[in-house]
Design an enzyme around this catalytic site. Structure first.
Site, PDB file in Angstrom:
ATOM      1  N   LYS A 240      32.086  40.050  41.910  1.00 46.82           N
ATOM      2  CA  LYS A 240      32.637  39.035  42.809  1.00 46.82           C
ATOM      3  C   LYS A 240      31.487  38.143  43.262  1.00 46.82           C
ATOM      4  O   LYS A 240      30.434  38.650  43.695  1.00 46.82           O
ATOM      5  CB  LYS A 240      33.275  39.709  44.023  1.00 46.82           C
ATOM      6  CG  LYS A 240      34.502  40.542  43.662  1.00 46.82           C
ATOM      7  CD  LYS A 240      35.673  39.672  43.246  1.00 46.82           C
ATOM      8  CE  LYS A 240      36.960  40.464  43.201  1.00 46.82           C
ATOM      9  NZ  LYS A 240      38.113  39.629  42.820  1.00 46.82           N
TER      10      LYS A 240
ATOM     11  N   ASP B  43      34.006  36.606  39.319  1.00 46.54           N
ATOM     12  CA  ASP B  43      35.230  36.113  39.963  1.00 46.54           C
ATOM     13  C   ASP B  43      34.861  35.515  41.312  1.00 46.54           C
ATOM     14  O   ASP B  43      34.315  36.206  42.174  1.00 46.54           O
ATOM     15  CB  ASP B  43      36.208  37.293  40.133  1.00 46.54           C
ATOM     16  CG  ASP B  43      37.575  36.857  40.629  1.00 46.54           C
ATOM     17  OD1 ASP B  43      37.758  35.652  40.925  1.00 46.54           O
ATOM     18  OD2 ASP B  43      38.471  37.725  40.719  1.00 46.54           O
TER      19      ASP B  43
ATOM     20  N   GLU C 238      35.884  33.190  36.950  1.00 44.24           N
ATOM     21  CA  GLU C 238      37.281  33.233  37.359  1.00 44.24           C
ATOM     22  C   GLU C 238      37.475  32.476  38.673  1.00 44.24           C
ATOM     23  O   GLU C 238      36.754  32.701  39.638  1.00 44.24           O
ATOM     24  CB  GLU C 238      37.671  34.715  37.513  1.00 44.24           C
ATOM     25  CG  GLU C 238      39.152  34.983  37.670  1.00 44.24           C
ATOM     26  CD  GLU C 238      39.415  36.501  37.795  1.00 44.24           C
ATOM     27  OE1 GLU C 238      38.568  37.315  37.372  1.00 44.24           O
ATOM     28  OE2 GLU C 238      40.476  36.855  38.330  1.00 44.24           O
TER      29      GLU C 238
ATOM     30  N   ASP D  46      43.182  32.483  37.894  1.00 43.33           N
ATOM     31  CA  ASP D  46      43.915  33.637  38.419  1.00 43.33           C
ATOM     32  C   ASP D  46      44.912  33.093  39.460  1.00 43.33           C
ATOM     33  O   ASP D  46      46.071  32.775  39.134  1.00 43.33           O
ATOM     34  CB  ASP D  46      42.900  34.638  39.015  1.00 43.33           C
ATOM     35  CG  ASP D  46      43.518  35.810  39.759  1.00 43.33           C
ATOM     36  OD1 ASP D  46      44.750  35.894  39.835  1.00 43.33           O
ATOM     37  OD2 ASP D  46      42.775  36.668  40.296  1.00 43.33           O
TER      38      ASP D  46
ATOM     39  N   LYS E  20      48.672  38.424  35.883  1.00 37.39           N
ATOM     40  CA  LYS E  20      49.042  39.532  36.772  1.00 37.39           C
ATOM     41  C   LYS E  20      50.562  39.478  36.933  1.00 37.39           C
ATOM     42  O   LYS E  20      51.104  38.434  37.339  1.00 37.39           O
ATOM     43  CB  LYS E  20      48.398  39.373  38.154  1.00 37.39           C
ATOM     44  CG  LYS E  20      46.905  39.609  38.192  1.00 37.39           C
ATOM     45  CD  LYS E  20      46.356  39.466  39.608  1.00 37.39           C
ATOM     46  CE  LYS E  20      44.841  39.605  39.601  1.00 37.39           C
ATOM     47  NZ  LYS E  20      44.240  39.263  40.906  1.00 37.39           N
TER      48      LYS E  20
HETATM   49  O1  OSB Z   1      40.936  38.234  42.234  1.00 37.14           O
HETATM   50  O2  OSB Z   1      41.232  39.491  40.570  1.00 37.14           O
HETATM   51  C1  OSB Z   1      41.224  39.320  41.776  1.00 37.14           C
HETATM   52  C2  OSB Z   1      41.837  42.670  43.435  1.00 37.14           C
HETATM   53  C3  OSB Z   1      42.637  42.303  44.478  1.00 37.14           C
HETATM   54  C4  OSB Z   1      42.956  40.980  44.661  1.00 37.14           C
HETATM   55  C5  OSB Z   1      42.458  40.020  43.784  1.00 37.14           C
HETATM   56  C6  OSB Z   1      41.647  40.386  42.725  1.00 37.14           C
HETATM   57  C7  OSB Z   1      41.314  41.730  42.561  1.00 37.14           C
HETATM   58  C8  OSB Z   1      40.436  42.148  41.502  1.00 37.14           C
HETATM   59  C9  OSB Z   1      40.840  43.306  40.620  1.00 37.14           C
HETATM   60  O3  OSB Z   1      39.382  41.614  41.293  1.00 37.14           O
HETATM   61  C10 OSB Z   1      40.493  44.645  41.181  1.00 37.14           C
HETATM   62  C11 OSB Z   1      41.114  45.792  40.458  1.00 37.14           C
HETATM   63  O4  OSB Z   1      42.338  46.015  40.558  1.00 37.14           O
HETATM   64  O5  OSB Z   1      40.378  46.546  39.825  1.00 37.14           O
HETATM   65 MG    MG Z   2      40.661  37.121  40.445  1.00 34.07          MG
END
Ligand code: OSB
Ligand code: MG
Length: 369
Positions: free
Chosen positions: A163, A188, A213, A238, A262
């Site tokens: 992140k 991300d 991302e 996303d 998703k």
């Molecule tokens: O932005 O992809 C995202 C988890 C919760 C909300 C948003 C995101 C995420 C993740 C994936 O990055 C985490 C996971 O489920 O392993």
């Molecule tokens: Mg994401």
């Protein structure tokens, strides 16, 4: 499909360690488990992936529960359907609330696959027996990020996502790249950048990220198309893609070169399949995103990721990435970087009702017949 009964449970579990983004730190996960029972006693399961607070999308566990109880379940009660694909059209009478819709719609898909004596993967046209697994490192501490990355690589994960925000981007990406030169690494941003930060994003081009991302606004498609032209690193969207139309526009505008799918964010498996088919046709690689989910949603993700357009390892990690114990049996496990696709009917994992009940903080049932 003759549905007799729908049961909703809100479950709550602590994460093994906090999941930190610039928007929110998640320490406990609440989710809605939907159980649909047909006339023959077969049961299908779905999981509502909205969070307790509206930091990722506008939905919450409570708004999802309200939508399910007061609108979606009554709609299904008044208009029975023969195939889960009909749910999308039926639920379109309700604006948005995608995660609430997907919670019920995915339960219908699981049930339908079981009624047809098929695994969900084979019902939707999946071909592979295993899927590659990726994992997310979400911590604000760089030493902790390095430690977690080492640990996940030892466990065999094939791809790591970190992140980032303008506060930590170069520091984290350059250090991880230095320590793990051949790692399939991606970042991300969860909308932490603006157009003014283009130079920062450009500076990331030299680190060979698989993709960045969602750098810009959570609902933006236009500005992403401008910055994608300036970057060599592919942008993956996303948050911005909550419908088939969003995916179509993003690809036609050149706003991204990769799409994160998703099921919850786009309102169900039916729409996820449509987006997959469109991306496959346009040569846009897709991967399956994660929502810090329990085993039921994880199982739906596994089935989805068996489709041919899913060419990049998704955020589908093992149950033990987040949980001391999951509510499904067996748990999702990663071996040599892959998750085996179950052959049993429906999602292919059994729900441990004892554990589900133990973790439930609220329950309510609805008769449909
Ligand atoms: O932005 O992809 C995202 C988890 C919760 C909300 C948003 C995101 C995420 C993740 C994936 O990055 C985490 C996971 O489920 O392993
Ligand atoms: Mg994401």
């Amino acid at each position: 499909m003759k549905i007799d009964y729908i049961h909703l449970s809100i479950v709550k579990m602590p994460l093994k360690s906090p999941f930190a983004t610039h928007l929110e730190t998640v320490t406990d996960r609440e989710a809605i488990i939907v159980e649909v029972t047909d006339r023959d006693g077969l049961q299908g399961y779905g999981e509502g992936v909205a969070f307790s607070s509206p930091w990722y999308t506008e939905e919450t566990v409570k708004t999802s529960f309200h939508m399910l109880k007061d609108f979606l379940i009554p709609l299904l009660k008044n208009s029975p359907i023969n195939h889960p694909a009909e749910a999308t059209e039926l639920f379109s009478k309700i604006r948005r609330n995608h995660m609430a819709k997907a919670a019920l719609e995915t339960a219908l898909w699981d049930l339908y696959a079981k009624e047809q004596n098929l695994s969900l993967s084979s019902l939707i046209g999946g071909k592979v027996n295993s899927i590659p697994s990726g994992v997310v490192v979400a911590t604000s501490s760089l030493p902790e990020a390095i430690k977690q990355t080492e640990n996940y690589l030892e466990q065999g994960y094939q791809r790591v996502k970190i992140k980032i925000s303008p506060k930590n981007d170069i520091e984290f990406v350059s250090e991880l790249r230095k320590r793990f030169p051949s790692l399939e690494l991606m970042a991300d941003a969860n909308s932490s950048y603006t157009m003014k930060d283009l130079h920062r994003l450009k500076a990331l081009d030299e680190y060979g990220l698989l993709m960045i991302e969602q750098p810009l606004g959570h609902d933006d498609i236009i500005d992403h198309s401008f910055i994608q032209k300036e970057l060599t690193t592919p942008i993956c969207l996303d948050e911005s893609i909550v419908s088939f139309e969003d995916a179509r526009k993003a690809i036609q505008f050149g706003s991204c070169r990769v799409v994160n799918i998703k099921i919850g964010r786009v309102g169900g498996l039916e729409t996820a399949l449509k987006i997959h088919d469109f991306c496959l046709d346009k040569g846009i690689p897709v991967w399956c995103g994660g929502m810090i989910e329990f085993g039921i949603s994880r199982a739906h993700n596994i089935a989805l990721a068996t489709l041919p357009g899913f060419t990049i390892p998704g955020d589908i990690s093992g149950s033990n990435r987040y949980w001391e114990e999951d509510i499904i049996e067996p748990e999702v496990s990663v071996r040599n970087g892959y998750i085996e696709v179950p052959k049993e009917h429906g999602i292919g994992f059994k729900v441990n009702k004892k554990k589900l009940n133990k973790k439930a903080i609220f329950k309510e049932g609805f008769c449909l017949d």
